[in-house]
Design a protein around this motif. Sequence first.
Motif, PDB file in Angstrom:
ATOM      1  N   LEU A   3       0.823  -1.206   0.000  1.00  0.00           N
ATOM      2  CA  LEU A   3       0.000   0.000   0.000  1.00  0.00           C
ATOM      3  C   LEU A   3       0.858   1.257   0.000  1.00  0.00           C
ATOM      4  CD1 LEU A   3      -2.684  -1.096   2.634  1.00  0.00           C
ATOM      5  CD2 LEU A   3      -2.588  -1.589   0.183  1.00  0.00           C
ATOM      6  N   GLY A   4       2.160   1.076  -0.085  1.00  0.00           N
ATOM      7  CA  GLY A   4       3.071   2.205  -0.118  1.00  0.00           C
ATOM      8  C   GLY A   4       3.544   2.673   1.238  1.00  0.00           C
ATOM      9  N   ALA A   5       3.076   2.045   2.307  1.00  0.00           N
ATOM     10  CA  ALA A   5       3.516   2.404   3.654  1.00  0.00           C
ATOM     11  C   ALA A   5       4.911   1.834   3.919  1.00  0.00           C
ATOM     12  CB  ALA A   5       2.523   1.884   4.691  1.00  0.00           C
ATOM     13  N   ILE A   6       5.543   2.331   4.980  1.00  0.00           N
ATOM     14  CA  ILE A   6       6.873   1.856   5.374  1.00  0.00           C
ATOM     15  C   ILE A   6       6.707   0.961   6.596  1.00  0.00           C
ATOM     16  CG2 ILE A   6       9.168   2.533   6.145  1.00  0.00           C
ATOM     17  CD1 ILE A   6       8.502   5.340   4.888  1.00  0.00           C
ATOM     18  N   PRO A   7       6.828  -0.357   6.438  1.00  0.00           N
ATOM     19  CA  PRO A   7       6.694  -1.256   7.591  1.00  0.00           C
ATOM     20  C   PRO A   7       7.938  -1.179   8.467  1.00  0.00           C
ATOM     21  CG  PRO A   7       7.182  -2.524   5.611  1.00  0.00           C
ATOM     22  CD  PRO A   7       7.069  -1.096   5.186  1.00  0.00           C
ATOM     23  N   ALA A   8       7.923  -0.255   9.420  1.00  0.00           N
ATOM     24  CA  ALA A   8       9.135   0.062  10.173  1.00  0.00           C
ATOM     25  C   ALA A   8       9.353  -0.833  11.385  1.00  0.00           C
ATOM     26  CB  ALA A   8       9.073   1.529  10.624  1.00  0.00           C
ATOM     27  N   LEU A   9       8.277  -1.173  12.097  1.00  0.00           N
ATOM     28  CA  LEU A   9       8.421  -1.839  13.391  1.00  0.00           C
ATOM     29  C   LEU A   9       7.286  -2.806  13.637  1.00  0.00           C
ATOM     30  CD1 LEU A   9       9.765  -2.020  16.255  1.00  0.00           C
ATOM     31  CD2 LEU A   9       8.331  -0.060  16.912  1.00  0.00           C
ATOM     32  N   GLY A  10       7.633  -4.015  14.049  1.00  0.00           N
ATOM     33  CA  GLY A  10       6.656  -4.990  14.499  1.00  0.00           C
ATOM     34  C   GLY A  10       6.997  -5.406  15.915  1.00  0.00           C
ATOM     35  N   ILE A  11       6.015  -5.394  16.804  1.00  0.00           N
ATOM     36  CA  ILE A  11       6.224  -5.737  18.217  1.00  0.00           C
ATOM     37  C   ILE A  11       5.406  -6.964  18.563  1.00  0.00           C
ATOM     38  CG2 ILE A  11       6.017  -4.940  20.606  1.00  0.00           C
ATOM     39  CD1 ILE A  11       6.094  -2.062  19.505  1.00  0.00           C
ATOM     40  N   ASP A  12       6.056  -7.932  19.189  1.00  0.00           N
ATOM     41  CA  ASP A  12       5.358  -9.127  19.649  1.00  0.00           C
ATOM     42  C   ASP A  12       6.136  -9.726  20.807  1.00  0.00           C
ATOM     43  OD1 ASP A  12       2.982 -10.908  18.165  1.00  0.00           O
ATOM     44  OD2 ASP A  12       4.229 -12.063  19.537  1.00  0.00           O
ATOM     45  N   GLN A  13       5.432 -10.441  21.693  1.00  0.00           N
ATOM     46  CA  GLN A  13       6.102 -11.134  22.799  1.00  0.00           C
ATOM     47  C   GLN A  13       6.785 -12.411  22.356  1.00  0.00           C
ATOM     48  OE1 GLN A  13       4.808 -10.832  27.150  1.00  0.00           O
ATOM     49  NE2 GLN A  13       2.982 -11.487  26.071  1.00  0.00           N
ATOM     50  N   SER A  14       6.319 -13.008  21.282  1.00  0.00           N
ATOM     51  CA  SER A  14       6.761 -14.346  20.915  1.00  0.00           C
ATOM     52  C   SER A  14       8.012 -14.321  20.042  1.00  0.00           C
ATOM     53  CB  SER A  14       5.640 -15.086  20.179  1.00  0.00           C
ATOM     54  OG  SER A  14       6.121 -16.308  19.654  1.00  0.00           O
ATOM     55  N   SER A  15       9.115 -14.759  20.589  1.00  0.00           N
ATOM     56  CA  SER A  15      10.356 -14.834  19.815  1.00  0.00           C
ATOM     57  C   SER A  15      10.227 -15.854  18.689  1.00  0.00           C
ATOM     58  CB  SER A  15      11.521 -15.217  20.734  1.00  0.00           C
ATOM     59  OG  SER A  15      11.268 -16.461  21.381  1.00  0.00           O
ATOM     60  N   GLU A  16       9.437 -16.892  18.909  1.00  0.00           N
ATOM     61  CA  GLU A  16       9.296 -17.940  17.901  1.00  0.00           C
ATOM     62  C   GLU A  16       8.550 -17.423  16.669  1.00  0.00           C
ATOM     63  OE1 GLU A  16      10.722 -20.910  18.127  1.00  0.00           O
ATOM     64  OE2 GLU A  16      11.567 -20.327  20.064  1.00  0.00           O
ATOM     65  N   PHE A  17       7.490 -16.647  16.875  1.00  0.00           N
ATOM     66  CA  PHE A  17       6.778 -16.080  15.737  1.00  0.00           C
ATOM     67  C   PHE A  17       7.608 -14.990  15.058  1.00  0.00           C
ATOM     68  CE2 PHE A  17       2.845 -18.091  17.279  1.00  0.00           C
ATOM     69  CZ  PHE A  17       2.295 -18.483  16.066  1.00  0.00           C
ATOM     70  N   LEU A  18       8.353 -14.222  15.822  1.00  0.00           N
ATOM     71  CA  LEU A  18       9.200 -13.193  15.219  1.00  0.00           C
ATOM     72  C   LEU A  18      10.296 -13.817  14.365  1.00  0.00           C
ATOM     73  CD1 LEU A  18       9.537 -10.640  18.150  1.00  0.00           C
ATOM     74  CD2 LEU A  18       8.183 -10.401  16.066  1.00  0.00           C
ATOM     75  N   ALA A  19      10.772 -14.990  14.736  1.00  0.00           N
ATOM     76  CA  ALA A  19      11.754 -15.696  13.901  1.00  0.00           C
ATOM     77  C   ALA A  19      11.134 -16.061  12.556  1.00  0.00           C
ATOM     78  CB  ALA A  19      12.251 -16.947  14.619  1.00  0.00           C
ATOM     79  N   GLN A  20       9.868 -16.476  12.563  1.00  0.00           N
ATOM     80  CA  GLN A  20       9.166 -16.718  11.302  1.00  0.00           C
ATOM     81  C   GLN A  20       9.019 -15.418  10.515  1.00  0.00           C
ATOM     82  OE1 GLN A  20       5.452 -18.744  12.113  1.00  0.00           O
ATOM     83  NE2 GLN A  20       6.437 -20.246  13.440  1.00  0.00           N
ATOM     84  N   GLY A  21       8.767 -14.319  11.236  1.00  0.00           N
ATOM     85  CA  GLY A  21       8.649 -13.020  10.589  1.00  0.00           C
ATOM     86  C   GLY A  21       9.926 -12.608   9.889  1.00  0.00           C
ATOM     87  N   ALA A  22      11.057 -12.927  10.486  1.00  0.00           N
ATOM     88  CA  ALA A  22      12.340 -12.595   9.858  1.00  0.00           C
ATOM     89  C   ALA A  22      12.508 -13.354   8.549  1.00  0.00           C
ATOM     90  CB  ALA A  22      13.478 -12.916  10.820  1.00  0.00           C
ATOM     91  N   VAL A  23      12.045 -14.593   8.511  1.00  0.00           N
ATOM     92  CA  VAL A  23      12.118 -15.383   7.274  1.00  0.00           C
ATOM     93  C   VAL A  23      11.222 -14.768   6.205  1.00  0.00           C
ATOM     94  CG1 VAL A  23      11.649 -17.643   6.244  1.00  0.00           C
ATOM     95  CG2 VAL A  23      12.684 -17.500   8.522  1.00  0.00           C
ATOM     96  N   LEU A  24      10.001 -14.400   6.588  1.00  0.00           N
ATOM     97  CA  LEU A  24       9.083 -13.787   5.632  1.00  0.00           C
ATOM     98  C   LEU A  24       9.626 -12.441   5.137  1.00  0.00           C
ATOM     99  CD1 LEU A  24       5.616 -14.485   7.305  1.00  0.00           C
ATOM    100  CD2 LEU A  24       6.502 -15.513   5.202  1.00  0.00           C
ATOM    101  N   ALA A  25      10.204 -11.658   6.046  1.00  0.00           N
ATOM    102  CA  ALA A  25      10.763 -10.364   5.654  1.00  0.00           C
ATOM    103  C   ALA A  25      11.882 -10.540   4.641  1.00  0.00           C
ATOM    104  CB  ALA A  25      11.270  -9.618   6.883  1.00  0.00           C
TER     105      ALA A  25
END
Length: 267
Positions: A80-102
């Motif tokens: 949509l043209g936005a800048i996805p700057a920051l994602g906050i979550d408690q779960s390190s395991e889901f954030l690790a998946q997020g790093a792969v997707l990023a």
Amino acid sequence: MKSASTLTYTNANKAAWNASAHLHGQGSSWDALLLAASQPGFNVLGNCLTATLTDLGVAGRSAVQIGCNNARELLSLAALGAIPALGIDQSSEFLAQGAVLASKAKLNPRLLEANIYEIPTDVGQHDLALITIGVINWMPDLQGFFKAVRGLVRTGGHVVIYETHPILEMFNPDAANPFQPEISYFEKSPVKIEGAITYDGSDGGSGETGYWFLHTLGEVVTTCVNSGFQIQRLEEHPHLNREEDYASYENRPAQLPLCYTLVARAI
């Protein structure tokens, strides 16, 4: 400072999400998500939320998502043209998946493991804060939650909430009579979540115990306003945005509100 009870609940919920993460980082759905993230225009936000954000004019705006899970929605903001700057979550395991997707999407947001009630001081302020399905119900302290959200949004920026309607919490789709309310709309005791957390309503097996909190729509709106936001839009929708086993509540002659969109400006 968080109370002892808030700390107990948030620590339990962190453990519950980490224990469930492996169910979401494997199999055909995960493979399809990886493939989609690598394609131009990756967007899993759905028509309703996409339209809201487009109308708001998020292009060129810095965005934070609170409760970003595996960051699939945060990354979708780039379409949509936005800048996805920051994602906050408690779960390190889901954030690790997020790093792969990023990595697949060739984007580099900061993915921060943090309790929303203990946000570090170096996160800055953003033009848009996004909160989507299920986040608010994991929050034991609604006032503290919105205080943290306001701290993440610059004055003149916006928070967009696209959530399940709290009236749906009254019903159990697996009950003999799924249209008979099982719990009061005004219930304040947390609901224990005993099994692993899945998105499709399937049985994920055993997991850590998490705690789900019921907040009325009035409480959400009032707390948002009292935290320094001015409501610009509140729309209730007849369509479903949660697990598929709730689909029987759609397309009824006497239709319940199933989800809502709230847009508010930081003042």
